[in-house]
Motif scaffolding. Sequence first.
Motif, PDB file in Angstrom:
ATOM      1  N   UNK A 219       9.163  29.598 -27.176  1.00 16.35           N
ATOM      2  CA  UNK A 219       8.639  28.234 -26.373  1.00 16.35           C
ATOM      3  C   UNK A 219       7.740  27.519 -27.452  1.00 16.35           C
ATOM      4  N   UNK A 220       7.008  28.058 -28.303  1.00 15.05           N
ATOM      5  CA  UNK A 220       6.213  27.566 -29.320  1.00 15.05           C
ATOM      6  C   UNK A 220       6.998  26.667 -30.414  1.00 15.05           C
ATOM      7  N   UNK A 221       8.123  27.668 -30.765  1.00 15.59           N
ATOM      8  CA  UNK A 221       9.089  27.046 -31.799  1.00 15.59           C
ATOM      9  C   UNK A 221       9.940  25.822 -31.198  1.00 15.59           C
ATOM     10  N   UNK A 222      10.175  25.829 -29.841  1.00 15.96           N
ATOM     11  CA  UNK A 222      10.900  25.075 -29.221  1.00 15.96           C
ATOM     12  C   UNK A 222      10.119  23.685 -29.292  1.00 15.96           C
ATOM     13  N   UNK A 223       8.931  23.716 -29.018  1.00 20.75           N
ATOM     14  CA  UNK A 223       8.080  22.420 -29.066  1.00 20.75           C
ATOM     15  C   UNK A 223       8.148  21.811 -30.492  1.00 20.75           C
ATOM     16  N   UNK A 224       7.669  22.612 -31.230  1.00 24.70           N
ATOM     17  CA  UNK A 224       7.649  22.244 -32.644  1.00 24.70           C
ATOM     18  C   UNK A 224       8.881  21.567 -33.472  1.00 24.70           C
ATOM     19  N   UNK A 225      10.049  22.307 -32.974  1.00 25.21           N
ATOM     20  CA  UNK A 225      11.302  21.986 -33.790  1.00 25.21           C
ATOM     21  C   UNK A 225      11.632  20.744 -32.849  1.00 25.21           C
ATOM     22  N   UNK A 226      11.359  20.436 -31.693  1.00 25.01           N
ATOM     23  CA  UNK A 226      11.720  19.511 -30.913  1.00 25.01           C
ATOM     24  C   UNK A 226      10.862  18.341 -31.564  1.00 25.01           C
TER      25      UNK A 226
END
Length: 445
Positions: free
Chosen positions: A271-278
């Motif tokens: 979830x944290x990765x998805x936020x940062x990559x977005x």
Amino acid sequence: MLSIKTHIKETVKLAIPVSVGQIGHIMMGVVDSLMVGRVGTVPLAAAALVNGLFFLILVLGIGMTMAITPLVAISKGAKNDDECGMILRQALLVNVVFAILLLFLIYFGADFLQYLDQPQEVVIEAKSYMKILAFSVIPFLVFQVYRQFLEGISVVKPAMIIAVLANFFNAFSNWCLIFGNLGFEAMGLYGAGISTFLTRTLMAAILMYYVITSSKYEIYNPTLKYKSINRKVIKKVVAIGLPSGLQYFLEVGAFSFSAIMIGWIGAVPLAAHQIAINLASVTYMIVLGISAAGTIRVGTALGQKSKEGVRTAGFSSLLLAASLMFCFAILFIVFRNHLPYLYVNEIDVIELASSLLIVAALFQLFDGLQATAIGILRGLTDVKIPLLISFAAYWMLGVPAGYLLAFVFDFGTVGIWLGFLVGLASVAILLSLRFNHLTKEKLIY
């Protein structure tokens, strides 16, 4: 000779409409997700599964169309206007054939979704959605062909306007087909797929009609009147387009595989990765405009056989990209504890996302440089060596470094993101050095 300041102004003038057009394409996906999400969790999960796989294949087609811009820009720079239209016709033929191949790949590939170990109810919805999306590849690539042709002659606003306005048609047709308004049957996710197909078909038809009928482009003869099949031009389109598509595939594939590795760690890291990559993807969409502008300006200068023009156009694009991404990096660092709240309220996700944004800030600069370096090298029609560099940097350095840092040295998710940094930095440095080396030689002029 134009000054660097003037080169930057001209690059910005081209880059802004391209970036806005890119954001217009992205917004269609955002609107689809928001509206499908109202139907339920299963359709949204199916859409997420398909869109990731669909885009991974679609970048091959996008890369094939990328060959058009430098070839047309070089011909325009050499004042060979008839050749611009001839390149358009031959490239259209190549890309329609390639689109049909991708259509079959995506359509029949949908039958293999069941082997990805996903929930059965998600697979059922995803399968029909992926099959209808497959048909949208043809109009999408036709739109791209005419868009890249216009970019090659330094005309960037028409495609931008169509991409932005298409969002309104897409939202309206979604409203009708997803939810069953105005007498239509409520088709849920399948309705979103039909809406995407209709929107892309309309976009292609409008841009194609505009280019063919507008008096502005008569000097290029952009009609569909084929005098013959020009194998020499077709070979050039494929020789530039295929490596460009594979380069994008390797980059997207590396980031997708890294997401899979993060999934091994757990749901919170993912979830944290998805936020940062977005967040990082938004800035990347903007810098792609500079990359496209660099392709146009370098290709035009090459057609004019101007060594100083080529070098100044290329390096001013790199300078502009580095400056812009440096500003975004500062924003990521300053607001790293606030930006994740736009997505979630869970403290553990927010804390990890904040840490990832620091790494994202570091690779912003290299991400901007590598994207722009690829663009200016494409303006020189140099794509094969950059493809090899991308493979080595992402898959022999970046991904292995991320794995080692995450699982051997226990850096976890941050380690995988440091792997991103290694890969992007390697590509950015090597491609920038290659542009400098090539443009010093007289052979390319």
